[in-house]
Design a protein around this motif. Structure first.
Motif, mmCIF file in Angstrom:
data_model
loop_
_atom_site.group_PDB
_atom_site.id
_atom_site.type_symbol
_atom_site.label_atom_id
_atom_site.label_comp_id
_atom_site.label_asym_id
_atom_site.label_seq_id
_atom_site.Cartn_x
_atom_site.Cartn_y
_atom_site.Cartn_z
ATOM 1 N N VAL A 57 -11.036 -4.763 -9.387
ATOM 2 C CA VAL A 57 -11.312 -5.700 -8.299
ATOM 3 C C VAL A 57 -10.792 -7.091 -8.637
ATOM 4 C CG1 VAL A 57 -13.161 -6.851 -6.999
ATOM 5 C CG2 VAL A 57 -13.237 -4.378 -7.344
ATOM 6 N N THR A 58 -10.978 -7.523 -9.868
ATOM 7 C CA THR A 58 -10.478 -8.835 -10.277
ATOM 8 C C THR A 58 -8.959 -8.896 -10.147
ATOM 9 O OG1 THR A 58 -12.351 -9.146 -11.776
ATOM 10 C CG2 THR A 58 -10.392 -10.495 -12.182
ATOM 11 N N PHE A 59 -8.273 -7.859 -10.599
ATOM 12 C CA PHE A 59 -6.817 -7.830 -10.504
ATOM 13 C C PHE A 59 -6.366 -7.826 -9.045
ATOM 14 C CE2 PHE A 59 -2.704 -5.642 -10.370
ATOM 15 C CZ PHE A 59 -1.978 -6.410 -11.269
ATOM 16 N N ILE A 60 -7.019 -7.022 -8.227
ATOM 17 C CA ILE A 60 -6.660 -6.954 -6.807
ATOM 18 C C ILE A 60 -6.895 -8.301 -6.132
ATOM 19 C CG2 ILE A 60 -7.293 -5.920 -4.582
ATOM 20 C CD1 ILE A 60 -7.832 -3.284 -6.231
ATOM 21 N N ARG A 61 -7.991 -8.958 -6.461
ATOM 22 C CA ARG A 61 -8.265 -10.281 -5.889
ATOM 23 C C ARG A 61 -7.172 -11.284 -6.271
ATOM 24 N NH1 ARG A 61 -14.599 -10.405 -7.434
ATOM 25 N NH2 ARG A 61 -15.355 -9.293 -5.599
ATOM 26 N N GLU A 62 -6.739 -11.213 -7.525
ATOM 27 C CA GLU A 62 -5.754 -12.175 -8.014
ATOM 28 C C GLU A 62 -4.328 -11.861 -7.570
ATOM 29 O OE1 GLU A 62 -6.352 -12.099 -12.243
ATOM 30 O OE2 GLU A 62 -8.267 -13.168 -12.120
ATOM 31 N N CYS A 63 -4.000 -10.583 -7.427
ATOM 32 C CA CYS A 63 -2.592 -10.212 -7.226
ATOM 33 C C CYS A 63 -2.289 -9.412 -5.967
ATOM 34 C CB CYS A 63 -2.123 -9.389 -8.428
ATOM 35 S SG CYS A 63 -2.293 -10.219 -10.000
ATOM 36 N N GLY A 64 -3.313 -8.971 -5.247
ATOM 37 C CA GLY A 64 -2.974 -8.014 -4.214
ATOM 38 C C GLY A 64 -3.578 -8.162 -2.841
ATOM 39 N N LEU A 65 -4.349 -9.192 -2.592
ATOM 40 C CA LEU A 65 -5.015 -9.280 -1.295
ATOM 41 C C LEU A 65 -4.044 -9.393 -0.124
ATOM 42 C CD1 LEU A 65 -8.222 -11.423 -1.858
ATOM 43 C CD2 LEU A 65 -7.989 -8.954 -1.617
ATOM 44 N N HIS A 66 -2.866 -9.881 -0.384
ATOM 45 C CA HIS A 66 -1.893 -10.025 0.700
ATOM 46 C C HIS A 66 -0.836 -8.918 0.671
ATOM 47 C CE1 HIS A 66 -3.650 -13.782 1.956
ATOM 48 N NE2 HIS A 66 -3.649 -14.169 0.695
ATOM 49 N N GLU A 67 -1.046 -7.927 -0.180
ATOM 50 C CA GLU A 67 -0.110 -6.808 -0.305
ATOM 51 C C GLU A 67 -0.249 -5.882 0.901
ATOM 52 O OE1 GLU A 67 2.869 -4.728 -2.278
ATOM 53 O OE2 GLU A 67 1.943 -6.592 -2.925
ATOM 54 N N VAL A 68 0.859 -5.595 1.540
ATOM 55 C CA VAL A 68 0.858 -4.716 2.711
ATOM 56 C C VAL A 68 0.515 -3.292 2.278
ATOM 57 C CG1 VAL A 68 2.284 -3.741 4.552
ATOM 58 C CG2 VAL A 68 2.543 -6.150 3.901
ATOM 59 N N GLY A 69 -0.419 -2.669 2.985
ATOM 60 C CA GLY A 69 -0.793 -1.284 2.707
ATOM 61 C C GLY A 69 -1.529 -1.094 1.402
ATOM 62 N N LEU A 70 -2.258 -2.108 0.974
ATOM 63 C CA LEU A 70 -2.881 -2.108 -0.352
ATOM 64 C C LEU A 70 -3.651 -0.825 -0.659
ATOM 65 C CD1 LEU A 70 -3.584 -3.478 -2.990
ATOM 66 C CD2 LEU A 70 -5.453 -4.636 -1.829
ATOM 67 N N PHE A 71 -4.534 -0.403 0.203
ATOM 68 C CA PHE A 71 -5.327 0.792 -0.084
ATOM 69 C C PHE A 71 -4.780 2.033 0.624
ATOM 70 C CE2 PHE A 71 -8.274 -2.580 -1.244
ATOM 71 C CZ PHE A 71 -8.694 -2.126 -2.480
ATOM 72 N N ARG A 72 -3.647 1.896 1.302
ATOM 73 C CA ARG A 72 -3.018 3.041 1.970
ATOM 74 C C ARG A 72 -1.883 3.619 1.143
ATOM 75 N NH1 ARG A 72 -2.864 -0.528 6.428
ATOM 76 N NH2 ARG A 72 -0.621 -0.556 6.145
ATOM 77 N N GLN A 73 -1.089 2.761 0.528
ATOM 78 C CA GLN A 73 0.046 3.230 -0.263
ATOM 79 C C GLN A 73 -0.425 3.639 -1.653
ATOM 80 O OE1 GLN A 73 3.181 0.337 -0.363
ATOM 81 N NE2 GLN A 73 3.326 0.194 1.866
ATOM 82 N N PRO A 74 -0.030 4.817 -2.099
ATOM 83 C CA PRO A 74 -0.483 5.271 -3.420
ATOM 84 C C PRO A 74 0.228 4.547 -4.547
ATOM 85 C CG PRO A 74 1.047 6.847 -2.491
ATOM 86 C CD PRO A 74 0.821 5.790 -1.430
ATOM 87 N N GLY A 75 -0.453 4.473 -5.677
ATOM 88 C CA GLY A 75 0.162 3.937 -6.884
ATOM 89 C C GLY A 75 0.867 5.054 -7.632
ATOM 90 N N ARG A 76 1.398 4.710 -8.794
ATOM 91 C CA ARG A 76 2.083 5.711 -9.628
ATOM 92 C C ARG A 76 1.053 6.673 -10.207
ATOM 93 N NH1 ARG A 76 4.791 2.464 -13.831
ATOM 94 N NH2 ARG A 76 4.600 4.425 -14.955
ATOM 95 N N THR A 77 1.141 7.928 -9.819
ATOM 96 C CA THR A 77 0.168 8.945 -10.219
ATOM 97 C C THR A 77 0.034 9.053 -11.734
ATOM 98 O OG1 THR A 77 0.663 10.159 -8.203
ATOM 99 C CG2 THR A 77 -0.492 11.364 -9.924
ATOM 100 N N SER A 78 1.152 9.040 -12.440
ATOM 101 C CA SER A 78 1.110 9.182 -13.905
ATOM 102 C C SER A 78 0.389 8.003 -14.552
ATOM 103 C CB SER A 78 2.518 9.323 -14.474
ATOM 104 O OG SER A 78 3.302 8.180 -14.158
#
Length: 180
Positions: A57-78
């Protein structure tokens, strides 16, 4: 009688913490009961939420709140799997500027999905749904009921929900969602 046994040296809560630490160290934090994880992670100091949630949550607050599709686009599975294994083995991996925010969001979603009981427990689920309907029809009454329902949650669930919801929503909405 237990007076002379090893168990008598511990209060029951100390024994519970000790057993939780043993269990969590074997099983990790993903898929464990929220309360057990919070107790287990006291070895890192007093905290209200699991370390994986705090870091994500801290990282997302600092780096990702304006990221498009933040919780829709998957991250790297590995990398999600690698980070999960690190947290499960008791490590404290850190995220740096090269860490993909979608991977961190995927890790957070995975942790929440693997809780044995949802953040809003099954026993409270219907009440929260009805409260949502009240919020639509009568905001004042709905907010009061929501406040009461939140305080009926188990402490660990309330603390986690409270922590997750502490985003600075001023960039996204112009009203206070919870009314506190």
């Amino acid at each position: 009688m237990l007076q002379n046994s090893h168990v008598s040296h511990y209060k029951m809560t100390d024994l519970w913490i000790y057993l939780s630490e043993i269990y969590a160290s074997i099983a990790g934090v993903f898929g464990q009961r929220l309360e057990e994880t919070v107790l287990y992670e006291r070895r890192y100091g007093v905290r209200l939420v699991p370390l994986v949630v705090e870091q994500c949550v801290t990282f997302i607050r600092e780096c990702g709140l304006h990221e498009v599709g933040l919780f829709r686009q998957p991250g790297r599975t590995s990398l999600v799997k690698e980070l999960q294994e690190a947290f499960d083995s008791g490590e404290r991996p850190s995220f740096d500027s090269s860490t993909d925010v979608h991977t961190v969001a995927s890790l957070l979603k995975l942790y929440l999905r693997q809780l044995p009981e949802p953040l809003v427990p099954y026993s409270h689920y219907q009440d929260f749904l009805l409260c949502g309907q009240k919020l639509i029809s009568d905001r004042t009454v709905g907010l009061e009921e929501l406040r009461n329902l939140l305080h009926e949650l188990p402490v660990a669930n309330f603390n986690l929900l409270n922590f997750i919801c502490q985003y600075d929503l001023s960039d996204f909405i112009s009203f206070d969602i919870f009314g506190f």
